[in-house]
Design a protein around this motif. Structure first.
Motif, short mmCIF file in Angstrom:
data_model
loop_
_atom_site.label_atom_id
_atom_site.label_comp_id
_atom_site.label_asym_id
_atom_site.label_seq_id
_atom_site.Cartn_x
_atom_site.Cartn_y
_atom_site.Cartn_z
N UNK A 1 -1.35 6.67 17.47
CA UNK A 1 -0.23 5.41 17.93
C UNK A 1 -0.57 4.11 17.34
N UNK A 2 -1.81 3.75 16.84
CA UNK A 2 -2.06 2.62 16.00
C UNK A 2 -1.36 2.80 14.72
N UNK A 3 -1.36 3.85 14.15
CA UNK A 3 -0.82 3.92 12.83
C UNK A 3 0.67 3.82 12.86
N UNK A 4 1.36 4.46 14.02
CA UNK A 4 2.80 4.23 14.32
C UNK A 4 3.01 2.72 14.33
N UNK A 5 1.94 2.05 15.04
CA UNK A 5 2.35 0.57 15.15
C UNK A 5 2.37 0.07 13.77
N UNK A 6 1.50 0.23 12.85
CA UNK A 6 1.56 -0.43 11.45
C UNK A 6 2.81 0.07 10.80
N UNK A 7 3.21 1.22 10.73
CA UNK A 7 4.52 1.76 10.18
C UNK A 7 5.79 1.16 10.78
N UNK A 8 5.77 0.76 12.00
CA UNK A 8 6.75 -0.24 12.79
C UNK A 8 6.54 -1.61 12.03
N UNK B 1 0.76 -1.24 0.06
CA UNK B 1 0.16 -0.01 -0.02
C UNK B 1 0.87 1.18 0.08
N UNK B 2 1.94 1.09 0.38
CA UNK B 2 2.90 2.18 0.50
C UNK B 2 2.78 3.27 1.26
N UNK B 3 2.45 2.89 2.67
CA UNK B 3 2.19 3.52 3.84
C UNK B 3 3.36 4.62 4.07
N UNK B 4 2.69 5.86 4.30
CA UNK B 4 3.88 6.84 4.68
C UNK B 4 3.36 7.63 6.17
N UNK B 5 4.35 8.08 6.55
CA UNK B 5 4.04 8.92 7.97
C UNK B 5 3.58 10.13 7.45
N UNK B 6 2.48 10.73 8.44
CA UNK B 6 1.88 12.04 8.56
C UNK B 6 2.24 12.98 9.55
N UNK B 7 1.80 14.06 9.74
CA UNK B 7 1.84 15.00 10.59
C UNK B 7 1.08 14.65 11.73
N UNK B 8 -0.13 13.85 11.40
CA UNK B 8 -1.05 13.41 12.52
C UNK B 8 -1.09 11.93 12.69
N UNK B 9 -0.02 11.21 12.92
CA UNK B 9 0.01 9.89 13.31
C UNK B 9 -0.57 9.60 14.46
#
Length: 377
Positions: free
Chosen positions: A281-288, A271-279
């Motif tokens: 905690x759950x989204x940070x977990x997915x990025x990790x 999916x090509x997930x990218x970090x955003x200015x409003x991440x």
């Protein structure tokens, strides 16, 4: 290296017949006068002006078992001679801990890692014959899953000690267990393990990280059981949570945890997930999760699927779960659209829905059938 200094009296002239008689009569006067004394290399001494003799090869004829002496010294010191076969990222990762615990570490790999090995305090051998001739106590296979059998069969195991301990650290367990039992003679010991962490997740500490192990085949004798305990003690002293478990149990659990984790990580990577200015905690977990799984080779992921018979079932269950979620989501959307489109017209009447689906191959019931019940919106 031990050395020998010959001590002998001044030779006396002998006839040819006497010389030959000495060869056949080991108790002759000349042979009785000749004996050896042992001294360490640091003790450079000469007796009666005679030059000192040193052992240059382990296979040289010696008045005692030199190799057994060295092995006993290692055993008494609590150190192990550990050979790592497959000195890639994970092999180097383990080697650092082995060396830090005072063990003597050897390594072999198809790629020349001699410089890296030297920086870690590891002896590197490009030729597997040279490695096996060092007679390690433990051989740890750190190869990829798909190359394990090829590498194991390529090792000259006839050059090893008869009771050498073989250890694997693969992410699947039934596969290496069966290969070990097929290839290795019965006098070799087998320990199947899985450190449930890697260079990324264990880079700071191994404390509370899971280390699974299965003592598949350990020979009788205090020295052999003590050797296994010494090896496992490396991980226990690092703070790992030690989990004894059979290989079959491991693969069943791993298919529902590790394989699913890697699958979801690779799906999210697509999916090509990218970090955003409003991440969140759950989204940070997915990025990790993406970072952790993407750093592993695809061969590892393929091995988790190919060599764990439970993986296919988990993949099918994952597909069914995704389809069920879509149907539930679209079902709610369908109801919402109907309310917006037909609104009050449906509120005044009753919409008929099936209480249950008919069996496959049977016709739908008539509107008056008991299988149809009214539904109030």
């Amino acid at each position: 290296m031990l050395s020998f200094t010959p001590l002998q009296s001044k030779p006396t002239p002998t006839s040819n017949s006497n010389r030959f008689s000495n060869l056949t009569n080991p108790t002759s006067s000349t042979s009785r006068r000749r004996h050896f004394s042992v001294s360490s290399p640091s003790q450079v001494s000469h007796h009666h002006g005679c030059r000192r003799l040193s052992i240059k090869a382990i296979d040289a004829a010696q008045p005692y078992d030199y190799e057994a002496l060295v092995s006993n010294q290692y055993a008494q010191s609590g150190r192990l001679k550990i050979a790592i076969v497959g000195f890639g990222n994970f092999g180097q990762f383990l080697a650092k801990s082995f060396v830090s615990k005072g063990h003597f570490v050897l390594a072999h790999s198809r790629t020349d890692y001699s410089q890296i090995a030297n920086s870690l305090g590891v002896s590197f051998f490009q030729d597997p014959h040279d490695l096996c001739e060092q007679h390690p106590d433990v051989i740890v296979l750190c190869t990829s899953i798909i190359s394990t059998e090829t590498v194991l069969r390529s090792l000259p195991i006839q050059r090893l000690k008869r009771n050498t301990l073989f250890v694997d650290v693969l992410s699947v367990k039934e596969f290496p267990k069966n290969i070990f039992l097929q290839v290795l003679p019965t006098h070799f010991d087998i320990l199947c393990t899985h450190p449930m962490f890697g260079p990324e997740s264990g880079k700071d500490s191994w404390k509370d990280l899971i280390f699974m192990f299965d003592k598949v085949r350990i020979g009788e004798g205090r020295s052999r059981t003590a050797r296994v305990d010494k090896f496992l003690d490396i991980f226990e002293k690092e703070g790992c949570r030690m989990v004894p478990m059979t290989c079959a149990e491991h693969d069943k659990h791993a298919a529902g945890s590790q394989f699913i984790t890697h699958t979801m990580g690779r799906v999210l990577e697509k999916l090509g997930l990218e970090s955003t200015p409003i991440n969140t905690k759950g989204y940070e977990t997915l990025l990790n999760l993406v970072d952790n799984t993407a750093s592993d080779s695809f061969d590892l992921y393929y091995g988790l699927f190919m060599y764990n018979k439970n993986a296919m079932e988990e993949l099918e269950r994952l597909d069914l779960a995704f389809e069920a979620l879509k149907k539930e989501l679209f079902g709610h959307l369908h109801d919402l659209l109907r309310k917006q489109l037909f609104g009050k017209a449906e509120e005044a009447g009753q919409r008929r829905v099936l209480s249950k689906l008919p069996r496959n191959g049977y016709a739908l019931p008539a509107p008056s059938s008991d299988a149809v019940k009214p539904e109030n919106n």
